[in-house]
Write an enzyme that holds these catalytic residues in place. Structure first.
Site, PDB file in Angstrom:
ATOM      1  N   SER A 117     -26.076  24.042 -16.949  1.00  0.00           N
ATOM      2  CA  SER A 117     -24.903  24.127 -17.820  1.00  0.00           C
ATOM      3  C   SER A 117     -23.862  23.083 -17.447  1.00  0.00           C
ATOM      4  O   SER A 117     -23.701  22.744 -16.269  1.00  0.00           O
ATOM      5  CB  SER A 117     -24.277  25.520 -17.698  1.00  0.00           C
ATOM      6  OG  SER A 117     -23.049  25.585 -18.387  1.00  0.00           O
ATOM      7  N   TYR A 141     -20.337  32.193 -13.608  1.00  0.00           N
ATOM      8  CA  TYR A 141     -21.468  31.627 -14.351  1.00  0.00           C
ATOM      9  C   TYR A 141     -21.716  30.177 -13.945  1.00  0.00           C
ATOM     10  O   TYR A 141     -22.835  29.789 -13.604  1.00  0.00           O
ATOM     11  CB  TYR A 141     -21.215  31.705 -15.859  1.00  0.00           C
ATOM     12  CG  TYR A 141     -22.204  30.915 -16.661  1.00  0.00           C
ATOM     13  CD1 TYR A 141     -23.525  31.329 -16.766  1.00  0.00           C
ATOM     14  CD2 TYR A 141     -21.834  29.731 -17.298  1.00  0.00           C
ATOM     15  CE1 TYR A 141     -24.447  30.595 -17.497  1.00  0.00           C
ATOM     16  CE2 TYR A 141     -22.739  28.995 -18.034  1.00  0.00           C
ATOM     17  CZ  TYR A 141     -24.046  29.433 -18.129  1.00  0.00           C
ATOM     18  OH  TYR A 141     -24.964  28.696 -18.841  1.00  0.00           O
ATOM     19  N   LYS A 145     -25.020  28.572 -11.846  1.00  0.00           N
ATOM     20  CA  LYS A 145     -25.875  27.486 -12.312  1.00  0.00           C
ATOM     21  C   LYS A 145     -25.931  26.347 -11.292  1.00  0.00           C
ATOM     22  O   LYS A 145     -26.980  25.733 -11.076  1.00  0.00           O
ATOM     23  CB  LYS A 145     -25.374  26.974 -13.667  1.00  0.00           C
ATOM     24  CG  LYS A 145     -25.691  27.892 -14.818  1.00  0.00           C
ATOM     25  CD  LYS A 145     -27.188  28.067 -14.992  1.00  0.00           C
ATOM     26  CE  LYS A 145     -27.540  28.868 -16.225  1.00  0.00           C
ATOM     27  NZ  LYS A 145     -28.999  29.026 -16.414  1.00  0.00           N
TER      28      LYS A 145
END
Length: 326
Positions: A117, A141, A145
């Site tokens: 991402s 998040y 990643k």
């Protein structure tokens, strides 16, 4: 050479699976169907309903289907919600990835394409992000990643894993009318749901330091994204040089305001969005250069913003129609 697609029954994963099928690459799909649909899996493709947190089952799947590579799309993908659910996010994105890599090592599977991402960059200091831009994620998040990328790199050193990570942000559109984004957190599904129900769409913040005050992002068509996953898999199969990470970026970006205006044009529904508070961990601008991916992975923006929104609107309306079966 068989590819295991994790999360292959989801919105992005199913597009990747269909692109693999169109390229003639054998595959097996694994998905726990927490957000995906078995009907999204291409016809004739073996499907296993299971969590990738079960390492022993992963080994059985890899051995039975003679898997040689993994396209790892499965994960918890909601940056804003991850701020309030950090442990769940790490379990789904870090623990699961480590479990998957351990199963791969046990089975001698030595190549991976990782769905990463642009959230790994946080709010970058430069107007245009490159692969060398410092990483400073601002949500669990994004952190998860980045840790996933570290895990791949460490396995590359320790066990010779050949890998690449594809970094992207907002994925929209549909390559087929029967594939749609059902996420309860992504922008377009929320906007479309509001319009269908007669409500006014709501956006998160209009006081960011951007031209119209709304977030600026790379909005990329899911089919273009899927094509580069396939190109990366083919490059790994061929054993040619591949970069550890690629940005799949537009180079220019669009704002949430741009999206709202395009939605109004496509749907024919005039509206002025309600303005809510900013979401925690949501950077003002992330726009990436896709030069390396264009060089190696056939990356290009093949669809206009209007085409992206229009294709997703068509798929969303079809999904909302009552079934004629029964």
């Amino acid at each position: 050479m068989t590819w295991l697609v994790t999360g292959g029954a989801g919105y992005i994963g199913s597009h990747v699976a269909r692109a693999l099928a169109q390229a003639g690459l054998p595959m097996v799909v694994i998905d726990d169907l927490s957000t995906g649909f078995e009907s999204f899996v291409p016809d004739g493709v073996p499907f296993v309903r299971a969590t990738i947190l079960d390492g022993e089952n992963l080994q059985r799947v890899m051995q039975f289907h003679k898997v040689t590579g993994v396209i790892h799309v499965a994960g918890y993908k909601y940056a804003g919600v991850s701020v309030t659910r950090p442990l769940h996010t790490y379990q789904q994105n870090v623990t699961a990835t480590a479990t998957l890599l351990a199963a791969m090592e046990s089975c001698g599977v030595d190549r991976m394409v990782f769905s990463s991402s642009a959230a790994v960059y946080g709010t970058p200091p430069a107007e245009l992000v490159t692969e060398e831009t410092p990483k400073s994620p601002q949500s669990p998040y994004g952190e998860s990643k980045l840790i996933g990328e570290w895990l791949l790199a460490d396995q590359g050193v320790a066990r010779g894993l050949r890998h690449t990570s594809l970094r992207y942000f907002n994925v929209v559109g549909s390559a087929s009318e029967d594939l749609y984004d059902a996420s309860p957190h992504n922008l377009l599904p929320l906007v479309f749901a509001a319009l269908v129900e007669g409500r006014t769409p709501r956006i998160n913040g209009n006081d960011y330091p951007t031209p119209d005050g709304t977030n600026v992002r790379d909005y990329i068509h899911v089919a273009d994204l899927a094509a580069s996953h396939v190109a990366a898999a083919q490059r790994l199969d061929a054993g040619v040089t591949i970069e550890p990470a690629y940005n799949l970026g537009s180079g220019s970006g669009s704002s949430v305001g741009d999206i709202m205006r395009t939605v109004a044009e496509v749907t024919g529904i005039a509206f002025t969005p309600e303005i809510g508070a900013r979401r925690p961990g949501d950077p003002a601008r992330i726009v990436a250069a896709g030069d390396l991916a264009a060089r190696d992975l056939d990356w290009k923006m093949r669809h206009s913003l209007r085409e992206m929104v229009e294709s997703q609107w068509i798929a969303t309306r079809r999904a909302a129609q009552p079934s004629e079966a029964g």
